[in-house]
Design a protein around this motif. Structure first.
Motif, PDB file in Angstrom:
ATOM      1  N   LEU A  18      51.978  38.658  33.364  1.00 29.20           N
ATOM      2  CA  LEU A  18      51.591  39.993  33.259  1.00 29.20           C
ATOM      3  C   LEU A  18      50.152  40.015  32.856  1.00 29.20           C
ATOM      4  CD1 LEU A  18      54.443  41.392  31.553  1.00 29.20           C
ATOM      5  CD2 LEU A  18      53.836  42.020  33.808  1.00 29.20           C
ATOM      6  N   THR A  19      49.467  39.276  31.851  1.00 27.29           N
ATOM      7  CA  THR A  19      48.196  39.277  31.667  1.00 27.29           C
ATOM      8  C   THR A  19      47.481  38.843  32.972  1.00 27.29           C
ATOM      9  OG1 THR A  19      49.022  38.529  29.288  1.00 27.29           O
ATOM     10  CG2 THR A  19      46.719  38.429  29.837  1.00 27.29           C
ATOM     11  N   CYS A  20      47.549  37.770  33.405  1.00 25.97           N
ATOM     12  CA  CYS A  20      46.847  37.246  34.384  1.00 25.97           C
ATOM     13  C   CYS A  20      46.960  38.372  35.555  1.00 25.97           C
ATOM     14  CB  CYS A  20      47.498  35.898  34.911  1.00 25.97           C
ATOM     15  SG  CYS A  20      46.930  34.379  33.726  1.00 25.97           S
ATOM     16  N   GLY A  21      48.039  38.818  35.785  1.00 26.41           N
ATOM     17  CA  GLY A  21      48.218  39.769  36.951  1.00 26.41           C
ATOM     18  C   GLY A  21      47.306  41.113  36.669  1.00 26.41           C
ATOM     19  N   ALA A  22      47.232  41.548  35.479  1.00 26.21           N
ATOM     20  CA  ALA A  22      46.396  42.775  35.300  1.00 26.21           C
ATOM     21  C   ALA A  22      45.247  42.286  35.234  1.00 26.21           C
ATOM     22  CB  ALA A  22      47.005  43.160  33.808  1.00 26.21           C
ATOM     23  N   LEU A  23      44.761  41.241  34.731  1.00 27.53           N
ATOM     24  CA  LEU A  23      43.151  40.885  35.062  1.00 27.53           C
ATOM     25  C   LEU A  23      42.758  40.568  36.341  1.00 27.53           C
ATOM     26  CD1 LEU A  23      42.959  38.072  32.165  1.00 27.53           C
ATOM     27  CD2 LEU A  23      41.911  40.386  32.014  1.00 27.53           C
ATOM     28  N   MET A  24      43.696  40.265  37.239  1.00 31.91           N
ATOM     29  CA  MET A  24      43.413  40.176  38.432  1.00 31.91           C
ATOM     30  C   MET A  24      43.389  41.577  39.197  1.00 31.91           C
ATOM     31  SD  MET A  24      45.620  36.605  39.786  1.00 31.91           S
ATOM     32  CE  MET A  24      45.101  37.002  41.592  1.00 31.91           C
ATOM     33  N   MET A  25      44.158  42.318  38.789  1.00 29.51           N
ATOM     34  CA  MET A  25      43.913  43.865  39.640  1.00 29.51           C
ATOM     35  C   MET A  25      42.745  44.397  39.055  1.00 29.51           C
ATOM     36  SD  MET A  25      47.888  45.070  39.923  1.00 29.51           S
ATOM     37  CE  MET A  25      48.257  44.736  38.058  1.00 29.51           C
ATOM     38  N   PHE A  26      42.530  44.381  37.559  1.00 30.40           N
ATOM     39  CA  PHE A  26      41.419  45.358  37.149  1.00 30.40           C
ATOM     40  C   PHE A  26      40.220  44.885  36.720  1.00 30.40           C
ATOM     41  CE2 PHE A  26      45.775  47.056  35.788  1.00 30.40           C
ATOM     42  CZ  PHE A  26      45.781  48.243  36.886  1.00 30.40           C
ATOM     43  N   TYR A  27      40.316  43.490  36.469  1.00 30.51           N
ATOM     44  CA  TYR A  27      38.986  42.693  36.053  1.00 30.51           C
ATOM     45  C   TYR A  27      38.613  41.457  36.729  1.00 30.51           C
ATOM     46  CZ  TYR A  27      39.809  45.942  31.823  1.00 30.51           C
ATOM     47  OH  TYR A  27      39.692  47.057  31.102  1.00 30.51           O
ATOM     48  N   SER A  28      38.780  41.457  37.973  1.00 29.46           N
ATOM     49  CA  SER A  28      38.587  40.397  38.808  1.00 29.46           C
ATOM     50  C   SER A  28      37.150  39.908  38.608  1.00 29.46           C
ATOM     51  CB  SER A  28      39.134  40.629  40.296  1.00 29.46           C
ATOM     52  OG  SER A  28      38.405  41.638  40.947  1.00 29.46           O
ATOM     53  N   ASP A  29      36.205  40.843  38.843  1.00 30.52           N
ATOM     54  CA  ASP A  29      34.969  40.183  38.682  1.00 30.52           C
ATOM     55  C   ASP A  29      34.588  39.519  37.549  1.00 30.52           C
ATOM     56  OD1 ASP A  29      34.575  41.686  41.337  1.00 30.52           O
ATOM     57  OD2 ASP A  29      33.529  43.290  40.591  1.00 30.52           O
ATOM     58  N   GLU A  30      34.783  40.263  36.395  1.00 33.03           N
ATOM     59  CA  GLU A  30      34.508  39.339  35.247  1.00 33.03           C
ATOM     60  C   GLU A  30      35.369  38.191  35.152  1.00 33.03           C
ATOM     61  OE1 GLU A  30      35.511  42.558  35.465  1.00 33.03           O
ATOM     62  OE2 GLU A  30      33.728  43.769  34.880  1.00 33.03           O
ATOM     63  N   VAL A  31      36.422  38.176  35.566  1.00 33.96           N
ATOM     64  CA  VAL A  31      37.418  36.815  35.282  1.00 33.96           C
ATOM     65  C   VAL A  31      36.763  35.792  36.181  1.00 33.96           C
ATOM     66  CG1 VAL A  31      39.576  35.799  36.052  1.00 33.96           C
ATOM     67  CG2 VAL A  31      39.324  37.860  34.647  1.00 33.96           C
ATOM     68  N   PHE A  32      36.408  36.078  37.297  1.00 36.20           N
ATOM     69  CA  PHE A  32      35.548  35.133  38.207  1.00 36.20           C
ATOM     70  C   PHE A  32      34.325  34.529  37.681  1.00 36.20           C
ATOM     71  CE2 PHE A  32      37.455  37.072  42.602  1.00 36.20           C
ATOM     72  CZ  PHE A  32      38.174  35.902  42.540  1.00 36.20           C
ATOM     73  N   ILE A  33      33.540  35.355  36.896  1.00 40.33           N
ATOM     74  CA  ILE A  33      32.406  34.946  36.387  1.00 40.33           C
ATOM     75  C   ILE A  33      32.571  34.144  35.100  1.00 40.33           C
ATOM     76  CG2 ILE A  33      30.483  35.807  34.945  1.00 40.33           C
ATOM     77  CD1 ILE A  33      30.205  38.157  36.832  1.00 40.33           C
ATOM     78  N   ILE A  34      33.698  34.546  34.379  1.00 42.67           N
ATOM     79  CA  ILE A  34      33.891  33.611  33.313  1.00 42.67           C
ATOM     80  C   ILE A  34      34.411  32.210  33.626  1.00 42.67           C
ATOM     81  CG2 ILE A  34      35.601  33.526  31.299  1.00 42.67           C
ATOM     82  CD1 ILE A  34      35.076  36.507  30.864  1.00 42.67           C
ATOM     83  N   SER A  35      35.315  32.185  34.468  1.00 43.44           N
ATOM     84  CA  SER A  35      36.133  31.009  34.928  1.00 43.44           C
ATOM     85  C   SER A  35      35.128  30.216  35.924  1.00 43.44           C
ATOM     86  CB  SER A  35      37.475  31.372  35.498  1.00 43.44           C
ATOM     87  OG  SER A  35      37.540  32.166  36.839  1.00 43.44           O
ATOM     88  N   HIS A  36      34.507  30.602  36.883  1.00 43.01           N
ATOM     89  CA  HIS A  36      33.793  29.904  37.704  1.00 43.01           C
ATOM     90  C   HIS A  36      32.257  30.038  37.738  1.00 43.01           C
ATOM     91  CE1 HIS A  36      37.283  29.542  40.224  1.00 43.01           C
ATOM     92  NE2 HIS A  36      37.505  31.044  40.290  1.00 43.01           N
ATOM     93  N   GLY A  37      31.866  30.703  36.856  1.00 38.76           N
ATOM     94  CA  GLY A  37      30.259  30.784  36.562  1.00 38.76           C
ATOM     95  C   GLY A  37      29.696  31.926  37.479  1.00 38.76           C
ATOM     96  N   LYS A  38      28.392  32.172  37.093  1.00 34.55           N
ATOM     97  CA  LYS A  38      27.932  33.424  37.815  1.00 34.55           C
ATOM     98  C   LYS A  38      27.602  32.881  39.442  1.00 34.55           C
ATOM     99  CE  LYS A  38      24.861  37.146  37.115  1.00 34.55           C
ATOM    100  NZ  LYS A  38      25.091  38.190  36.363  1.00 34.55           N
ATOM    101  N   ALA A  39      27.202  31.579  39.684  1.00 36.09           N
ATOM    102  CA  ALA A  39      26.668  31.281  41.008  1.00 36.09           C
ATOM    103  C   ALA A  39      27.799  31.218  41.902  1.00 36.09           C
ATOM    104  CB  ALA A  39      26.033  29.752  40.804  1.00 36.09           C
ATOM    105  N   HIS A  40      29.084  30.576  41.425  1.00 36.04           N
ATOM    106  CA  HIS A  40      30.283  30.320  42.349  1.00 36.04           C
ATOM    107  C   HIS A  40      31.020  31.897  42.506  1.00 36.04           C
ATOM    108  CE1 HIS A  40      30.306  26.030  43.021  1.00 36.04           C
ATOM    109  NE2 HIS A  40      29.982  26.054  41.520  1.00 36.04           N
ATOM    110  N   ALA A  41      30.689  32.537  41.364  1.00 35.08           N
ATOM    111  CA  ALA A  41      31.323  34.022  41.484  1.00 35.08           C
ATOM    112  C   ALA A  41      30.821  34.639  42.421  1.00 35.08           C
ATOM    113  CB  ALA A  41      31.369  34.708  39.962  1.00 35.08           C
TER     114      ALA A  41
END
Length: 156
Positions: A18-41
């Motif tokens: 549920l947490t990952c699903g909510a993050l994917m739906m509403f905060y995908s940009d921020e999650v990409f930056i946190i998990s992959h770094g700004k260049a890969h995001a």
């Protein structure tokens, strides 16, 4: 004892889904930056507006599916039938092993995701191991522990 373990494992997996699903739906940009770094995001988010729309739509539907899986796990946690517990746990082990194989063979070949596949495989194995431990505990309770040790010793 075993039904409590099944309930707890289902609730933990449900909370994570549920947490990952909510993050994917509403905060995908921020999650990409946190998990992959700004260049890969920036590569993962697409270069054209059309690509960005497709990627955001895909992430939203993936998050919705993950949330549905979380709700399903929440509902399954309240099932009391022990035969169903074993059946469901075996299915979850197969699912997590399949995901680990998918990530190891296919996701590591994607240039942008190439550095994350090992971390994700370890996570899949950890989730699968929780179900394997549940199955071992349920078998230990169902059968005599000395018989299980004897069978394992014979197999080795």
């Amino acid at each position: 004892m075993v039904s409590q373990a099944f309930f707890r494992i289902c609730m933990v997996h449900s909370l994570v889904a549920l947490t990952c699903g909510a993050l994917m739906m509403f905060y995908s940009d921020e999650v990409f930056i946190i998990s992959h770094g700004k260049a890969h995001a920036s590569k993962l988010l697409g270069s054209t507006p059309h690509d960005q729309l497709l990627i955001r739509t895909s992430d939203s539907f993936s998050g919705l599916l993950l949330s549905a899986v979380g709700f399903l796990l929440f509902m399954v946690a309240f099932v009391k039938e022990t035969e169903f517990h074993s059946f469901f746990a075996k299915g979850c082990v197969i699912l997590h092993v399949s995901m680990a194989i998918w990530r190891a063979y296919f996701e590591r070949k994607v240039e942008v995701l190439g550095h994350d596949w090992l971390r994700l495989v370890v996570g899949d194995i950890a989730f699968g191991a929780s179900w394997v431990l549940f199955l071992v505990c349920s078998w230990r309770e169902k059968y005599d522990y000395s018989k299980i040790c004897f069978v394992v010793w014979k197999l080795m």
